[in-house]
Design a protein around this motif. Sequence first.
Motif, short mmCIF file in Angstrom:
data_model
loop_
_atom_site.label_atom_id
_atom_site.label_comp_id
_atom_site.label_asym_id
_atom_site.label_seq_id
_atom_site.Cartn_x
_atom_site.Cartn_y
_atom_site.Cartn_z
N ASP A 131 0.92 -1.39 0.06
CA ASP A 131 0.07 0.15 -0.06
C ASP A 131 0.92 1.34 -0.04
OD1 ASP A 131 -2.40 1.97 0.93
OD2 ASP A 131 -3.17 -0.28 0.71
N ASP A 132 0.20 2.39 0.25
CA ASP A 132 0.74 3.61 0.31
C ASP A 132 2.19 3.78 1.04
OD1 ASP A 132 1.28 6.45 0.10
OD2 ASP A 132 -0.54 6.95 1.34
N TRP A 145 -0.46 -0.30 -4.88
CA TRP A 145 -1.34 0.94 -4.49
C TRP A 145 -0.61 2.19 -5.42
CZ3 TRP A 145 -0.23 5.85 -2.70
CH2 TRP A 145 -1.15 6.49 -1.99
N ARG A 162 -6.06 16.11 3.16
CA ARG A 162 -5.14 15.07 3.68
C ARG A 162 -3.56 15.82 3.31
NH1 ARG A 162 -3.51 9.08 2.25
NH2 ARG A 162 -3.46 8.04 4.13
N LYS A 200 -4.17 -1.02 -6.86
CA LYS A 200 -5.11 -0.61 -5.96
C LYS A 200 -4.97 1.08 -6.26
CE LYS A 200 -6.66 0.48 -1.20
NZ LYS A 200 -6.20 0.13 0.03
N ASP A 218 -6.06 4.58 -5.63
CA ASP A 218 -6.58 5.21 -4.62
C ASP A 218 -7.13 6.76 -5.02
OD1 ASP A 218 -7.77 5.87 -2.16
OD2 ASP A 218 -5.72 5.27 -1.00
N ASN A 227 -7.85 10.29 -2.43
CA ASN A 227 -7.89 10.50 -1.16
C ASN A 227 -8.48 12.03 -1.13
OD1 ASN A 227 -7.57 8.12 0.51
ND2 ASN A 227 -5.38 8.07 -0.56
N CYS A 264 -10.69 2.65 -5.24
CA CYS A 264 -10.45 3.18 -3.94
C CYS A 264 -10.64 4.59 -3.89
CB CYS A 264 -9.24 2.53 -3.18
SG CYS A 264 -9.30 3.11 -1.61
N GLY A 272 -11.39 4.56 0.76
CA GLY A 272 -12.46 3.76 1.01
C GLY A 272 -13.45 3.71 0.08
N TRP A 274 -12.50 -1.05 -2.93
CA TRP A 274 -12.12 -1.01 -1.64
C TRP A 274 -13.51 -0.40 -0.91
CZ3 TRP A 274 -11.06 -3.67 2.26
CH2 TRP A 274 -10.70 -3.25 3.40
N ASP A 279 -12.94 2.38 4.54
CA ASP A 279 -11.75 2.37 5.20
C ASP A 279 -12.00 1.69 6.57
OD1 ASP A 279 -9.73 2.98 3.45
OD2 ASP A 279 -9.75 5.02 4.36
C1 DGJ Z 1 -7.09 5.25 1.82
C2 DGJ Z 1 -7.32 3.86 1.59
O1 DGJ Z 1 -8.70 3.71 1.57
C3 DGJ Z 1 -6.45 2.99 2.56
O2 DGJ Z 1 -7.06 1.66 2.40
C4 DGJ Z 1 -5.09 3.28 2.28
O3 DGJ Z 1 -4.81 2.99 1.00
C5 DGJ Z 1 -4.85 4.89 2.33
N1 DGJ Z 1 -5.67 5.54 1.56
C6 DGJ Z 1 -3.19 5.13 2.09
O4 DGJ Z 1 -3.03 6.26 1.94
#
Ligand code: DGJ
Length: 721
Positions: free
Chosen positions: A349-350, A394, A426, A459, A461, A463, A509, A512, A528, A531
């Motif tokens: 992941d990240d 990710w 964020r 994945k 994402d 955010n 994603c 989440g 996803w 979260d």
């Molecule tokens: C949000 C995602 O939903 C998490 O699962 C994770 O990947 C984080 N971001 C990572 O920054």
Amino acid sequence: MSYILKILPNRQIGQLYTGKRIHDQDSFDHLLELVQRGMSVNVFENDRTFSLEHIKQEFPAPLQGDMRTASIDLEQENGSRIVQFLYESHEIFPGKPGLTGLPATYVENDKEATTLHITLKDALLETKVILKYTIYEHRPVLARSAEIINEGSQHLTLHALSSFNLDLPDAQYDMIELTGAWARERNIKIHPLHEGIQSIYSLRGHSSSNFNPFFALKRKHTTEEQGEAFGFSFVYSGNFLAAVDVDTYNTARINIGIHPFTFSWPLKEHTSFQTPEALLVYSSSGTNAMSQTFHSLFRERLARGWWRDHVRPILINNWEGTYMDFDEKTILEMAQQAKDLGIELFVLDDGWYEGRNDDTSSLGDWFPDRAKLPEGIAGLSRKIEQLGMKFGLWIEPEMISRNSKLFRQHPQWMLQTPHRPLSHGRNQYVLDFSDPDVVDHIAGMLENVFDSAKISYVKWDMNRAMSEVYSSAHHSNEQGMVYHQYILGVYSLYERLLSRYPDILFESCASGGARFDPGMLYYAPQAWTSDDTDAAERIKIQYGTSMVYPLSSMGSHVSAIPNHQLYRYTPLSTRANVAYFGTFGYELDPRQLTEEEKKTVSRQIAFMKKYRDLIQFGTFYRLLSPFDHNECAWMVVSNDKKRAIIGYYRMMQRVNERFGRIRLQGLDENLKYSIQGKNYIVYGDELMNAGLITTDASAGEDNKKFKEGDYLSRLYILDAQ
Ligand code: DGJ
């Protein structure tokens, strides 16, 4: 279902009936209700019955007597916004054409569906609107979109164009919505329609965790098992508005499209604009049947690629296990242990790219951090493959940190309004994906990583919600295009990566489930879900998500306790019993598991390998809603009805609990089933009518025997004999 239209006397398109299939007839003219109502605005001189204010329509225009929500807002050079799109022609043909640059449901064979294109023309503007309808042969589904084509010489500006309008003749419905927030996505909310406009929407740039682009209308007496329901879904991942406009004459107008507030599109001469697709699903046998129609449509005719038809790998994701604090040694230790437990895919992941140790930096710099991964992604993926696992990665391609090389090189690539403060989410900013050069540059960076290593899963994402949206790549009068072009940019990058790496399994994603929408499922067959990995919260989130989306699309993992979002303790068995109903995986550090827990986890993985074909490709039924009860139950039945799994969950434990039975659904009433753990064999009709006894899951004194407290769960496995 039947969907009956009529060319009205003024050559607009009328809506006569939508609902359960009825006999065809030469004419349904008698369904057109022409009533003289006091003080209405009328079309024809000396006729006080033909009023657009009251006639049910397919493409209602504004400002000419229909006072309800309109399907178009088109500004002309003289400032007028009055339009007259009248029937010109239509064609009916087998199959379903795709929508260029946009996600859409599809057919594999022209016999699966029939398409109707109705061309409307505004003669003064020399502009056409094509209303596009596809009706599936064996699914109660109607897909609808619209395209506007400016064939004239005026420079028009499109401020709104609906994908779908449907006028229903009464408003006696309850509206089902999926609302929420970060980490509590898609909770079910039901309320009666009332006079006025009720709507769900997003102005966040993504489809959002607050309102999913879905709602249903059901009759008061409709339940999961019986009664009428209409489901509406918008195949789009950006700003949307889906409204039900209930007038004071007891009619309900459904209107779905891109949210007009952030939209305006210069429609220059000889250009066109195509809306995203909206879907209508009809059920005369309850909301489970409505959901099942969405599930099979999305699984079979929206998702694409090899993974569409294959069970999903059981994965481990290191996010909750390490967050960004890891190195290659840690990851390889975790991967080795995961492999020993039977896990098939390791997802990094990240935190893997240069300088990324917390959320303040590095987004946009898509090259491996050599301090953490001395041999890069290539070396790590090779070592994980050598362990006998697949490797997944990710990414968050749409974002940029101020503290990044990308920002230092291209500060103008963020969306930002000149001379205005810029909000962060964020600590990060949004790249201008409405600019193809930006998308191309990010694609190139990702391709370097993907080409260098064996990557089986990605994945993707996203955010943060978007703010201060303004693109320096666009002219001042094109800023109303930016939100939509941004999403088109996202879709184009997906398409580019999918065509170059057709074997990669993509999981979308957005913190989440903020982009758990049908648009994304066209590119990434799973998402996803949230979260929030707490089992008790996940029951609600997955239950709500199942209103529209298939289990094969729901990313669901077992995480450690205390849970990282709620600090709640739930049994390991319940965490798995919830996560099985999705794609399944683990989101923890396996090195922290006790020997006893490892044995349990191995058994869980073996269980999922045995049953995932049934879970991910069977027919799903909701049985008991966690939004109404202390309990929840759902089940999946195989397509031949010979196997079924029931998940039963109880939130709070109680002493001397009442007797419990669940009436099952979808079984073959004439088949006899064994129930694992029970010493009797019963007919399907008994299980569906007398029910399955759940009292033995916990009752009174037996609590002492089981010694289970809150959040207990049971799986019941049925096999036809
Ligand atoms: C949000 C995602 O939903 C998490 O699962 C994770 O990947 C984080 N971001 C990572 O920054």
